[in-house]
Scaffold this motif. Sequence first.
Motif, PDB file in Angstrom:
ATOM      1  N   GLY A   1      -5.087 -17.870  -0.574  1.00  0.00           N
ATOM      2  CA  GLY A   1      -5.479 -18.355   0.736  1.00  0.00           C
ATOM      3  C   GLY A   1      -6.983 -18.413   0.836  1.00  0.00           C
ATOM      4  N   SER A   2      -7.550 -17.734   1.814  1.00  0.00           N
ATOM      5  CA  SER A   2      -9.000 -17.757   2.003  1.00  0.00           C
ATOM      6  C   SER A   2      -9.696 -16.802   1.037  1.00  0.00           C
ATOM      7  CB  SER A   2      -9.348 -17.356   3.438  1.00  0.00           C
ATOM      8  OG  SER A   2      -9.088 -15.978   3.646  1.00  0.00           O
ATOM      9  N   ALA A   3     -10.996 -17.034   0.836  1.00  0.00           N
ATOM     10  CA  ALA A   3     -11.787 -16.152  -0.036  1.00  0.00           C
ATOM     11  C   ALA A   3     -11.821 -14.733   0.521  1.00  0.00           C
ATOM     12  CB  ALA A   3     -13.202 -16.706  -0.190  1.00  0.00           C
ATOM     13  N   LEU A   4     -11.884 -14.606   1.854  1.00  0.00           N
ATOM     14  CA  LEU A   4     -11.884 -13.280   2.467  1.00  0.00           C
ATOM     15  C   LEU A   4     -10.571 -12.566   2.186  1.00  0.00           C
ATOM     16  CD1 LEU A   4     -12.907 -11.013   4.259  1.00  0.00           C
ATOM     17  CD2 LEU A   4     -12.265 -12.374   6.266  1.00  0.00           C
ATOM     18  N   SER A   5      -9.467 -13.273   2.305  1.00  0.00           N
ATOM     19  CA  SER A   5      -8.174 -12.658   2.047  1.00  0.00           C
ATOM     20  C   SER A   5      -8.077 -12.152   0.615  1.00  0.00           C
ATOM     21  CB  SER A   5      -7.042 -13.657   2.326  1.00  0.00           C
ATOM     22  OG  SER A   5      -5.785 -13.057   2.103  1.00  0.00           O
ATOM     23  N   VAL A   6      -8.525 -12.964  -0.337  1.00  0.00           N
ATOM     24  CA  VAL A   6      -8.484 -12.549  -1.745  1.00  0.00           C
ATOM     25  C   VAL A   6      -9.357 -11.323  -1.970  1.00  0.00           C
ATOM     26  CG1 VAL A   6      -9.038 -13.242  -4.100  1.00  0.00           C
ATOM     27  CG2 VAL A   6      -7.910 -14.853  -2.575  1.00  0.00           C
ATOM     28  N   ALA A   7     -10.548 -11.297  -1.366  1.00  0.00           N
ATOM     29  CA  ALA A   7     -11.442 -10.142  -1.506  1.00  0.00           C
ATOM     30  C   ALA A   7     -10.788  -8.881  -0.959  1.00  0.00           C
ATOM     31  CB  ALA A   7     -12.762 -10.415  -0.788  1.00  0.00           C
ATOM     32  N   LEU A   8     -10.073  -9.009   0.151  1.00  0.00           N
ATOM     33  CA  LEU A   8      -9.419  -7.852   0.750  1.00  0.00           C
ATOM     34  C   LEU A   8      -8.234  -7.380  -0.100  1.00  0.00           C
ATOM     35  CD1 LEU A   8      -9.592  -9.006   4.467  1.00  0.00           C
ATOM     36  CD2 LEU A   8     -10.839  -7.086   3.446  1.00  0.00           C
ATOM     37  N   HIS A   9      -7.514  -8.319  -0.700  1.00  0.00           N
ATOM     38  CA  HIS A   9      -6.424  -7.922  -1.608  1.00  0.00           C
ATOM     39  C   HIS A   9      -6.986  -7.203  -2.831  1.00  0.00           C
ATOM     40  CE1 HIS A   9      -2.735  -9.357   0.156  1.00  0.00           C
ATOM     41  NE2 HIS A   9      -3.257 -10.545   0.399  1.00  0.00           N
ATOM     42  N   LEU A  10      -8.119  -7.680  -3.353  1.00  0.00           N
ATOM     43  CA  LEU A  10      -8.744  -7.006  -4.488  1.00  0.00           C
ATOM     44  C   LEU A  10      -9.136  -5.581  -4.101  1.00  0.00           C
ATOM     45  CD1 LEU A  10      -9.922  -7.007  -7.350  1.00  0.00           C
ATOM     46  CD2 LEU A  10     -12.027  -7.977  -6.395  1.00  0.00           C
ATOM     47  N   ALA A  11      -9.764  -5.445  -2.946  1.00  0.00           N
ATOM     48  CA  ALA A  11     -10.145  -4.108  -2.473  1.00  0.00           C
ATOM     49  C   ALA A  11      -8.911  -3.234  -2.306  1.00  0.00           C
ATOM     50  CB  ALA A  11     -10.913  -4.222  -1.157  1.00  0.00           C
ATOM     51  N   ARG A  12      -7.835  -3.811  -1.776  1.00  0.00           N
ATOM     52  CA  ARG A  12      -6.593  -3.049  -1.563  1.00  0.00           C
ATOM     53  C   ARG A  12      -6.068  -2.476  -2.879  1.00  0.00           C
ATOM     54  NH1 ARG A  12      -1.625  -4.516  -2.697  1.00  0.00           N
ATOM     55  NH2 ARG A  12      -2.155  -6.728  -2.927  1.00  0.00           N
ATOM     56  N   THR A  13      -6.052  -3.289  -3.935  1.00  0.00           N
ATOM     57  CA  THR A  13      -5.503  -2.806  -5.200  1.00  0.00           C
ATOM     58  C   THR A  13      -6.383  -1.712  -5.813  1.00  0.00           C
ATOM     59  OG1 THR A  13      -6.603  -4.564  -6.489  1.00  0.00           O
ATOM     60  CG2 THR A  13      -4.373  -5.011  -5.667  1.00  0.00           C
ATOM     61  N   ILE A  14      -7.695  -1.809  -5.620  1.00  0.00           N
ATOM     62  CA  ILE A  14      -8.587  -0.769  -6.138  1.00  0.00           C
ATOM     63  C   ILE A  14      -8.414   0.516  -5.334  1.00  0.00           C
ATOM     64  CG2 ILE A  14     -10.993  -0.132  -6.563  1.00  0.00           C
ATOM     65  CD1 ILE A  14     -11.560  -3.130  -6.991  1.00  0.00           C
ATOM     66  N   VAL A  15      -8.227   0.394  -4.022  1.00  0.00           N
ATOM     67  CA  VAL A  15      -7.960   1.574  -3.197  1.00  0.00           C
ATOM     68  C   VAL A  15      -6.657   2.232  -3.634  1.00  0.00           C
ATOM     69  CG1 VAL A  15      -7.366   2.362  -0.867  1.00  0.00           C
ATOM     70  CG2 VAL A  15      -9.295   0.813  -1.206  1.00  0.00           C
ATOM     71  N   ARG A  16      -5.641   1.435  -3.954  1.00  0.00           N
ATOM     72  CA  ARG A  16      -4.379   1.992  -4.444  1.00  0.00           C
ATOM     73  C   ARG A  16      -4.607   2.798  -5.727  1.00  0.00           C
ATOM     74  NH1 ARG A  16      -0.449   2.803  -0.840  1.00  0.00           N
ATOM     75  NH2 ARG A  16       0.448   0.900   0.018  1.00  0.00           N
ATOM     76  N   ARG A  17      -5.450   2.287  -6.625  1.00  0.00           N
ATOM     77  CA  ARG A  17      -5.736   3.024  -7.854  1.00  0.00           C
ATOM     78  C   ARG A  17      -6.467   4.322  -7.540  1.00  0.00           C
ATOM     79  NH1 ARG A  17      -9.991   2.149 -11.290  1.00  0.00           N
ATOM     80  NH2 ARG A  17     -10.224  -0.027 -10.640  1.00  0.00           N
ATOM     81  N   ALA A  18      -7.417   4.260  -6.621  1.00  0.00           N
ATOM     82  CA  ALA A  18      -8.117   5.481  -6.211  1.00  0.00           C
ATOM     83  C   ALA A  18      -7.135   6.486  -5.629  1.00  0.00           C
ATOM     84  CB  ALA A  18      -9.202   5.139  -5.190  1.00  0.00           C
ATOM     85  N   GLU A  19      -6.170   5.992  -4.861  1.00  0.00           N
ATOM     86  CA  GLU A  19      -5.157   6.875  -4.290  1.00  0.00           C
ATOM     87  C   GLU A  19      -4.332   7.533  -5.399  1.00  0.00           C
ATOM     88  OE1 GLU A  19      -1.170   6.711  -1.453  1.00  0.00           O
ATOM     89  OE2 GLU A  19      -2.170   4.851  -2.038  1.00  0.00           O
ATOM     90  N   ARG A  20      -3.893   6.736  -6.379  1.00  0.00           N
ATOM     91  CA  ARG A  20      -3.087   7.299  -7.476  1.00  0.00           C
ATOM     92  C   ARG A  20      -3.860   8.368  -8.232  1.00  0.00           C
ATOM     93  NH1 ARG A  20      -1.879   1.766  -8.114  1.00  0.00           N
ATOM     94  NH2 ARG A  20      -3.225   1.593  -9.948  1.00  0.00           N
TER      95      ARG A  20
END
Length: 201
Positions: free
Chosen positions: A122-141
């Motif tokens: 979708g939008s560039a902002l949405s992709v950036a937020l999904h990228l951040a989300r996956t990195i936060v998930r790794r930090a959580e793990r």
Amino acid sequence: MVKLNKIYTRTGDDGATGLGTGDRVPKDHPRVSAYGAVDEANAAVGLGVLEAEREGEPAIGELLRSIQHDLFDVGADLCVPVVAGESGGLRITPAQVSRLESAIDTHNESLEPLTSFVLPGGSALSVALHLARTIVRRAERLTVTLRTLEPEATSAEAVRYLNRLSDLLFVLARRANDDGRGDVLWLPGAHRGASEGPDGA
């Protein structure tokens, strides 16, 4: 207040680094891996801030900036092992987690209901937020792993914060896609029978 006069110290050339307590540990220690991933997540959230500014989403940008400060708090929490009976120090609080939950509820209200899983698109902002989300998930793990290894010395609230943050970033990614109307939905098995290559050959 932190004051940094010199960037390189050569003290880490032996593969060790200092925790917030001053204790030296290997750079691949689970505690260092956890707060290192939080630092990486913060950088990814910073990309989200830039995209929010470009796409005229000041409310999302302001929220992300506040989250960047929180993520430094998370890193500060994790780099200093919890000690029984301690007083003071910078620890993640339940109020910080509650603030994320309130933001999730607020931004989720206007979203279109999901009918499939969402692809990062979708939008560039949405992709950036999904990228951040996956990195936060790794930090959580990695933080969960640290809590398994050092349960008494690792903040449970830090795990909760990272968990809620990944949920919020997912919601914000959908908000950035015209409240979900511009989401790219997963089509299960859509290309399993395709015989053509990506160029149509």
